[in-house]
Design an enzyme around this catalytic site. Structure first.
Site, PDB file in Angstrom:
ATOM      1  N   HIS A   1      39.786  31.563  29.211  1.00  0.00           N
ATOM      2  CA  HIS A   1      38.902  31.096  30.053  1.00  0.00           C
ATOM      3  C   HIS A   1      38.618  29.877  29.795  1.00  0.00           C
ATOM      4  O   HIS A   1      37.849  29.578  28.707  1.00  0.00           O
ATOM      5  CB  HIS A   1      37.680  32.082  29.810  1.00  0.00           C
TER       6      HIS A   1
ATOM      7  N   HIS B   1      37.114  25.630  31.325  1.00  0.00           N
ATOM      8  CA  HIS B   1      36.798  24.735  32.578  1.00  0.00           C
ATOM      9  C   HIS B   1      37.357  23.318  32.202  1.00  0.00           C
ATOM     10  O   HIS B   1      36.997  22.862  31.311  1.00  0.00           O
ATOM     11  CB  HIS B   1      35.167  24.786  32.805  1.00  0.00           C
TER      12      HIS B   1
ATOM     13  N   LYS C   1      39.057  35.137  40.329  1.00  0.00           N
ATOM     14  CA  LYS C   1      37.824  35.076  39.694  1.00  0.00           C
ATOM     15  C   LYS C   1      36.549  35.360  40.510  1.00  0.00           C
ATOM     16  O   LYS C   1      36.276  34.987  41.799  1.00  0.00           O
ATOM     17  CB  LYS C   1      37.542  33.659  39.206  1.00  0.00           C
TER      18      LYS C   1
ATOM     19  N   HIS D   1      32.574  37.181  36.433  1.00  0.00           N
ATOM     20  CA  HIS D   1      31.351  36.540  35.420  1.00  0.00           C
ATOM     21  C   HIS D   1      30.306  37.638  35.724  1.00  0.00           C
ATOM     22  O   HIS D   1      29.710  38.019  36.747  1.00  0.00           O
ATOM     23  CB  HIS D   1      30.885  35.449  36.371  1.00  0.00           C
TER      24      HIS D   1
ATOM     25  N   HIS E   1      33.593  36.285  28.947  1.00  0.00           N
ATOM     26  CA  HIS E   1      32.523  35.833  28.141  1.00  0.00           C
ATOM     27  C   HIS E   1      31.288  36.773  27.883  1.00  0.00           C
ATOM     28  O   HIS E   1      30.139  36.514  28.373  1.00  0.00           O
ATOM     29  CB  HIS E   1      31.917  34.368  28.494  1.00  0.00           C
TER      30      HIS E   1
ATOM     31  N   ASP F   1      35.716  29.470  27.509  1.00  0.00           N
ATOM     32  CA  ASP F   1      34.655  28.937  28.322  1.00  0.00           C
ATOM     33  C   ASP F   1      34.022  27.621  27.871  1.00  0.00           C
ATOM     34  O   ASP F   1      32.958  27.362  28.287  1.00  0.00           O
ATOM     35  CB  ASP F   1      33.330  30.040  28.207  1.00  0.00           C
TER      36      ASP F   1
HETATM   37  C1  NCD Z   1      30.171  27.212  33.182  1.00  0.00           C
HETATM   38  C2  NCD Z   1      30.346  25.936  33.852  1.00  0.00           C
HETATM   39  O1  NCD Z   1      29.608  24.869  33.418  1.00  0.00           O
HETATM   40  O2  NCD Z   1      31.301  25.638  34.819  1.00  0.00           O
HETATM   41  N1  NCD Z   1      29.110  27.233  32.540  1.00  0.00           N
HETATM   42  C3  NCD Z   1      28.579  27.898  31.635  1.00  0.00           C
HETATM   43  O3  NCD Z   1      27.684  27.903  30.942  1.00  0.00           O
HETATM   44  N2  NCD Z   1      29.558  29.124  30.954  1.00  0.00           N
HETATM   45  C4  NCD Z   1      30.384  28.149  34.356  1.00  0.00           C
HETATM   46  C5  NCD Z   1      30.382  29.747  33.891  1.00  0.00           C
HETATM   47  O4  NCD Z   1      31.286  30.019  33.185  1.00  0.00           O
HETATM   48  O5  NCD Z   1      29.628  30.466  33.915  1.00  0.00           O
HETATM   49 ZN    ZN Z   2      33.115  30.085  32.528  1.00  0.00          ZN
END
Ligand code: NCD
Ligand code: ZN
Length: 346
Positions: free
Chosen positions: A14, A16, A100, A137, A175, A248
């Site tokens: 996971h 970003h 997702k 999520h 998460h 995450d």
């Molecule tokens: C994530 C993001 O910034 O894209 N933020 C987070 O706090 N984890 C989004 C997510 O996975 O919920």
């Molecule tokens: Zn995330």
């Protein structure tokens, strides 16, 4: 005393990566240690179709540093307009490894998410048929529900009914932050797994709020009380193959976090492996680190384990790492675990 650890190259289930300047800034941090990552689709606009995912994958590959070996595993952002045939084609071509589910409004860039789960039933049924996992999520967005209860309520209101409605669907609860989620996954039959982040193994809500508000510890789902953190630690270090790493790691420029309404996300890509080695050693489970970071995830996603290795060494001197990653959109603060790191990737 063990001071050296050789494990299969880890994956991040996971992650970003964003786009543009931010992608170029953070991608090397992950590609340095990880063989693959499940890439979150919450761009603006989101990665909805197989064409979007293909184009985003090309941008990620183009941003990779010279010589880096990293395979981005793409996901599609589920909307009420998602076409089941497009999802099936994206899976058949090998491009997409998961879909997702964001409840609309649950987190950063989730406005296009799902409001009525019945509207996406046909997509979920196709996914169950072809064995494509759904990543969730797991928080309800009902304003009446306290933010610290949103994950537990999601399990009762959404997750459990969903799994009963489409029992063959393979699901990853992403998460997870509560003992409720640990128990739910532990007691489930086949087809359910959970990712756990690095930061949720380290911080509880006191770290976020006591002695001043710490924007770099604010993420969603928000860190819970200590009993929940300990439940996550037990799950991660247990060796149970249903729990694996999804960092995450979610970069935001500092100016977007250190402000009156700061956004959610902890950036842990840089020092995750060192923090995890510390955590697993502290819990007497160093020999289980490889399962959590490198074996359990591929097993669930039905992918081969990475052929390469990662070597960690424990050194007397704490290692140094950058406090921030430079980015043209604004620097990104690296997660501070609050303790010195002696395990370094060599
Ligand atoms: C994530 C993001 O910034 O894209 N933020 C987070 O706090 N984890 C989004 C997510 O996975 O919920
Ligand atoms: Zn995330």
């Amino acid at each position: 005393m063990t001071d050296s650890l050789l494990i299969h190259r880890p994956d991040d289930w996971h992650l970003h990566l964003r786009d543009g300047a931010m992608l170029r800034a953070v991608l090397p941090e992950t590609a340095r240690h990880f063989g693959r990552a499940i890439i979150m689709p919450n761009l603006v606009p989101p990665v909805v179709t197989s064409a979007d995912a293909g184009a985003y994958r090309d941008r990620i590959l183009a941003a990779l540093p010279e010589g880096a070996e990293f395979d981005p595993l793409m996901t599609l952002y589920l909307t009420e307009g998602t076409d089941p045939a497009d999802v099936a084609a994206a899976h058949a071509s090998g491009l997409v490894k998961a879909v997702k589910l964001y409840p609309a409004g649950a987190t950063t860039n989730s406005d296009s998410g799902v409001r009525d789960i019945d509207k996406v039933r046909p997509v979920l049924e196709v996914m169950a048929e072809i064995g494509l996992p759904l990543c969730t999520h797991g928080e309800v967005t009902d304003p009446e529900i306290d933010i610290f209860d949103r994950e537990a309520v999601f399990i009762d209101r959404v997750m459990d009914p969903l799994r009963r409605a489409v029992p063959e669907l393979r699901v990853v609860m992403e998460h997870i932050t509560t003992s409720d989620a640990v128990e739910y996954v532990s007691s489930a039959s086949a087809g359910l797994a959970a990712t756990i982040t690095t930061h949720h193994l380290v911080i509880n809500r006191n770290h976020l709020l006591v002695g001043g508000i710490r924007p770099h510890y604010y993420c969603l789902p928000v860190a819970k009380r200590e009993t929940h953190r300990l439940a996550l630690r037990r799950a991660a270090t247990s060796g149970d193959p249903r729990f694996f790493l999804g960092t995450d790691s979610a970069p935001h420029p500092d100016h977007a976090k250190e402000t009156g309404c700061g956004c959610a996300g902890c950036f842990t890509a840089t020092n995750t492996m060192s923090i995890l080695a510390h955590v697993f050693e502290e819990d007497g489970a160093l020999e289980r680190l490889e399962g959590f970071t490198s074996l359990n995830g591929p097993n669930f996603y039905r992918l081969p384990v990475n052929p390469g290795t990662l070597h960690l060494e424990k050194q007397a001197e704490p290692m140094s790492y950058p406090a921030k990653i430079a980015c043209d959109d604004g620097d990104v603060t690296v997660f501070d675990p609050g303790f010195p790191l002696h395990w370094r990737v060599i």
